[in-house]
Write a protein that holds these residues in place. Structure first.
Motif, PDB file in Angstrom:
ATOM      1  N   LYS A   1      -7.211   6.392   3.730  1.00 22.99           N
ATOM      2  CA  LYS A   1      -6.713   5.616   4.860  1.00 22.99           C
ATOM      3  C   LYS A   1      -5.223   5.336   4.737  1.00 22.99           C
ATOM      4  O   LYS A   1      -4.473   5.384   5.721  1.00 22.99           O
ATOM      5  N   ALA A   2      -4.755   5.043   3.525  1.00 24.69           N
ATOM      6  CA  ALA A   2      -3.331   4.752   3.330  1.00 24.69           C
ATOM      7  C   ALA A   2      -2.481   5.965   3.667  1.00 24.69           C
ATOM      8  O   ALA A   2      -1.397   5.830   4.241  1.00 24.69           O
TER       9      ALA A   2
ATOM     10  N   PRO B   1       0.826  -1.211   0.000  1.00 24.82           N
ATOM     11  CA  PRO B   1       0.000   0.000   0.000  1.00 24.82           C
ATOM     12  C   PRO B   1       0.859   1.259   0.000  1.00 24.82           C
ATOM     13  O   PRO B   1       1.875   1.336   0.688  1.00 24.82           O
ATOM     14  N   ARG B   2       0.463   2.241  -0.788  1.00 27.74           N
ATOM     15  CA  ARG B   2       1.185   3.498  -0.865  1.00 27.74           C
ATOM     16  C   ARG B   2       0.317   4.619  -0.318  1.00 27.74           C
ATOM     17  O   ARG B   2      -0.907   4.541  -0.356  1.00 27.74           O
TER      18      ARG B   2
ATOM     19  N   GLN C   1      -2.608   5.818  -2.455  1.00 28.72           N
ATOM     20  CA  GLN C   1      -3.177   4.641  -3.084  1.00 28.72           C
ATOM     21  C   GLN C   1      -4.507   4.916  -3.772  1.00 28.72           C
ATOM     22  O   GLN C   1      -4.876   4.242  -4.744  1.00 28.72           O
TER      23      GLN C   1
ATOM     24  N   ASP D   1      -2.466   6.221   7.470  1.00 28.08           N
ATOM     25  CA  ASP D   1      -1.566   5.202   8.030  1.00 28.08           C
ATOM     26  C   ASP D   1      -0.110   5.644   7.899  1.00 28.08           C
ATOM     27  O   ASP D   1       0.703   5.413   8.812  1.00 28.08           O
TER      28      ASP D   1
END
Length: 268
Positions: free
Chosen positions: A120-121, A106-107, A110, A124
């Motif tokens: 969300k990515a 995941p980037r 994303q 995070d």
């Protein structure tokens, strides 16, 4: 080196405020100099900084920071600065090879791939970057975003951006007792309703607002614009009026001078 702005804000690198959300807005003027100020200010204060740079490259911010006496390269190598270069991330996602994307996992951006519509990515990434790591010597964590409007241009919805900021405020300001500084560009009489909605919503949740505006009379070589400093006293004390101060400014090579409206050196 922005000493005047620190005095106006009552800020000191030795004792930076914590748990604050600062909104930078500009209308008919470029408020990017405020981003450079806060970046150099928090690095000098020894804070751990996560810089989500969506507008310019690392080399651009590095060259400006060097003029202000701060080395972004050294800060990044020492682990004090976590830098997300949005331009490069966009190119990697849009034109990178599929195998490289799968191996990278995941980037932060994303959502550009269309596999998800939320941020969300990106959250995070911020949370991981600013989470306390062992005996790290850094001070309060800081999230700096330049500029939030770009996420709308990349296809994120205003709701997704506001959700991202909400979770960042909880994680950074409330849980980690850090600070958030975001820039939102706006245009007077703009038809971009999503951008104006984003700016208005963030306005009501900000502790401090720095609003850079162009001069109503147009361009002037001795006065580059005006800035309103709005302290949201009403957030803490019900019934109290927000404190508003208005200054004009002139951007110089390594500094920005501020003065009361109509009192520039050229006029006097």
């Amino acid at each position: 080196m922005f000493a005047e702005l620190n005095q106006l804000l009552g800020a000191s690198p030795q004792r930076p405020d914590t748990g604050k959300f600062t909104l930078l807005r500009d209308t008919r003027a470029d408020g990017s100099f405020l981003v450079h100020h806060f970046l150099s200010f928090y690095l000098r204060a020894g804070c751990k900084v996560c810089f989500v740079a969506l507008l310019q490259s690392f080399s651009h911010y590095r060259s400006v920071a060097l003029r202000l006496g701060v080395s972004l390269t050294a800060a990044r190598e020492q682990g004090q600065l976590v830098f997300l270069e949005g331009l490069k991330s966009c190119l990697d996602l849009c034109f990178g090879e599929e195998e490289q994307e799968q191996s990278a996992g995941p980037r932060p951006l994303q959502f550009l791939s269309g596999s998800t519509s939320d941020l969300k990515a990106l959250f995070d990434f911020v949370q991981t970057s600013l989470s306390p790591a062992g005996s790290a010597p850094w001070g309060a964590p800081v999230l700096l975003v330049d500029d939030l409007s770009v996420l709308l241009g990349l296809g994120a919805s205003p709701l997704a951006v506001l959700d991202f900021i909400h979770y960042c405020r909880v994680a950074v300001c409330s849980q980690l007792k850090g600070n958030i500084v975001v820039l939102v560009h706006s245009q007077q009489d703009s038809a971009d309703e999503e951008n104006e909605l984003l700016g208005s919503c963030l306005w009501h949740h900000s502790d401090l607002i720095l609003w850079v505006q162009g001069l109503a009379t147009g361009f002037c070589k001795d006065v580059h614009g005006q800035i309103k400093i709005i302290r949201r006293v009403s957030l803490e004390l019900l019934g109290e009026q927000d404190q508003v101060q208005t200054y004009q400014y002139k951007i110089q090579d390594k500094n920005v001078s501020f003065f009361a409206p109509g009192l520039s050196a050229a006029v006097l």
